[in-house]
Design an enzyme around this catalytic site. Structure first.
Site, mmCIF file in Angstrom:
data_model
loop_
_atom_site.group_PDB
_atom_site.id
_atom_site.type_symbol
_atom_site.label_atom_id
_atom_site.label_comp_id
_atom_site.label_asym_id
_atom_site.label_seq_id
_atom_site.Cartn_x
_atom_site.Cartn_y
_atom_site.Cartn_z
ATOM 1 N N GLN A 194 -5.179 -1.798 9.346
ATOM 2 C CA GLN A 194 -5.015 -3.140 8.796
ATOM 3 C C GLN A 194 -5.613 -4.197 9.733
ATOM 4 O O GLN A 194 -5.349 -4.190 10.939
ATOM 5 C CB GLN A 194 -3.511 -3.404 8.568
ATOM 6 C CG GLN A 194 -3.199 -4.678 7.816
ATOM 7 C CD GLN A 194 -3.646 -4.665 6.357
ATOM 8 O OE1 GLN A 194 -3.727 -3.624 5.717
ATOM 9 N NE2 GLN A 194 -3.963 -5.823 5.829
ATOM 10 N N LYS A 214 0.843 -1.202 0.000
ATOM 11 C CA LYS A 214 0.000 0.000 0.000
ATOM 12 C C LYS A 214 0.878 1.251 0.000
ATOM 13 O O LYS A 214 0.628 2.215 -0.730
ATOM 14 C CB LYS A 214 -0.946 -0.010 1.213
ATOM 15 C CG LYS A 214 -2.094 -0.987 1.034
ATOM 16 C CD LYS A 214 -2.811 -1.344 2.317
ATOM 17 C CE LYS A 214 -3.839 -2.451 2.052
ATOM 18 N NZ LYS A 214 -4.319 -3.124 3.241
ATOM 19 N N ASP A 272 -11.656 1.994 3.352
ATOM 20 C CA ASP A 272 -11.972 0.563 3.275
ATOM 21 C C ASP A 272 -13.450 0.346 2.972
ATOM 22 O O ASP A 272 -13.846 -0.735 2.547
ATOM 23 C CB ASP A 272 -11.713 -0.106 4.650
ATOM 24 C CG ASP A 272 -10.397 -0.869 4.695
ATOM 25 O OD1 ASP A 272 -9.965 -1.379 3.645
ATOM 26 O OD2 ASP A 272 -9.818 -0.956 5.792
HETATM 27 N N1 GUN Z 1 -6.720 -7.217 5.833
HETATM 28 C C1 GUN Z 1 -6.870 -7.979 4.719
HETATM 29 N N2 GUN Z 1 -7.554 -7.303 3.779
HETATM 30 C C2 GUN Z 1 -7.852 -6.104 4.307
HETATM 31 C C3 GUN Z 1 -8.550 -4.957 3.809
HETATM 32 O O1 GUN Z 1 -9.060 -4.915 2.690
HETATM 33 N N3 GUN Z 1 -8.629 -3.892 4.674
HETATM 34 C C4 GUN Z 1 -8.110 -3.927 5.911
HETATM 35 N N4 GUN Z 1 -8.258 -2.849 6.667
HETATM 36 N N5 GUN Z 1 -7.468 -4.973 6.401
HETATM 37 C C5 GUN Z 1 -7.331 -6.039 5.606
#
Ligand code: GUN
Length: 285
Positions: free
Chosen positions: A97, A53, A120
């Site tokens: 996350q 990211k 998200d």
């Molecule tokens: N962990 C795995 N996929 C995701 C996601 O799309 N967003 C977040 N915040 N955590 C994750």
């Protein structure tokens, strides 16, 4: 006939060119989209996701912040950081996350993120807006699935879509997005009877169950679009989708590979959401 491959990698690159162009335009107006990612603990998979990211932000010209917190961080400390990021003017998107350590209640953290910075699309207000069809920040993986279906040139309207899996982060939102595109949607899950028969009626089949190679050609209508959201690590270390690709590709019309299908789209949609959040916050939409 073998299916056409839907390359999420290629579609992602096309969208990223668009995003980079918009970021340049915003720079001319003194706006730089900013994403803050918060990682608590040292889960190896999460560390890889967070690094990717950060890399995407830098490549696209976003302001990027990664807050790496100790696994013993308390819920109060995490909520205090979220609160600080909610107030910060140079941050347009906040992503905490998941999964979080057991002693932290995920729902409390998601609920604390400002709705307009929830890139998200997990906040209940964004989920509610998705249900009623109002403008919201869309969850990234589901939005990526819809984008991939559209890029095949297929008109979703009136098609029968079958979604396997009813999770809050993929199955449910994908079904809502498909309904918004005027598809007729059937949801399948672990208790569904006659699943293969239902799936064989699908013009569009979206698979998000988290079981490697579960869905083979016997579930696929000839010519169907097959979107595989699965990401399963096999004992051999190889990555496998929920769809048995070798078998299904002999029947489907279009199919996503794993890796290189839905996966690359998730981060690209996150970047898109951050850009959208930045434009909205600055009244530039
Ligand atoms: N962990 C795995 N996929 C995701 C996601 O799309 N967003 C977040 N915040 N955590 C994750």
């Amino acid at each position: 006939m073998t299916a056409a491959i839907i390359s999420g990698k290629q579609v992602s690159e096309e969208i990223r060119v668009e995003i980079a162009r918009e970021v340049q335009e915003l720079a001319g107006r003194g706006v730089q989209p900013g994403l803050a990612v918060v990682l608590v603990g040292e889960d190896p998979a999460s560390q890889v996701y967070v690094r990717n990211k950060e890399k995407s932000c830098i490549e696209l010209g976003f302001h990027s912040e990664v807050h790496r917190l100790d696994a013993a961080t308390s819920q109060e400390e995490l909520l205090a950081l979220v609160d600080e990021l909610n107030r910060r003017d140079n941050i347009d998107g906040i992503l905490v996350q998941l999964p979080l350590p057991k002693h932290i209640e995920e729902k409390a953290v998601i609920d604390a993120i400002a709705v307009e910075k929830d890139v998200d699309g997990f906040h209940p207000v964004n989920v509610g807006n998705l249900v009623i069809g109002d403008d919201s920040l869309l969850p990234c993986t589901p939005a990526g699935c819809i984008e991939l279906i559209k890029r095949t040139g297929t008109d979703i309207s009136g098609k029968h879509a079958v979604v396997i899996g009813r999770s809050n982060i993929v199955g449910k939102p994908v079904s809502l997005l498909l309904q918004r595109e005027n598809a007729t949607v059937t949801m399948c899950h672990s208790r569904t009877q006659n699943m293969a028969e239902l799936c064989r009626q699908a013009d569009i089949l979206v698979v998000a169950i988290g079981r490697a190679n579960m869905i083979d050609a016997s579930f696929v209508k000839p010519g169907a679009i097959v979107i595989d959201v699965g990401m399963n690590r096999l004992e051999t270390g190889k990555l496998a989708g929920d769809v048995d690709y070798e078998s299904a590709k002999e029947v489907a019309g279009h199919i996503t590979p794993v890796p290189g299908g839905v996966g690359p789209m998730t981060i690209t949609m996150l970047m898109q959401n951050t850009l959208t959040a930045a434009k909205r916050r600055h009244g530039l939409e």
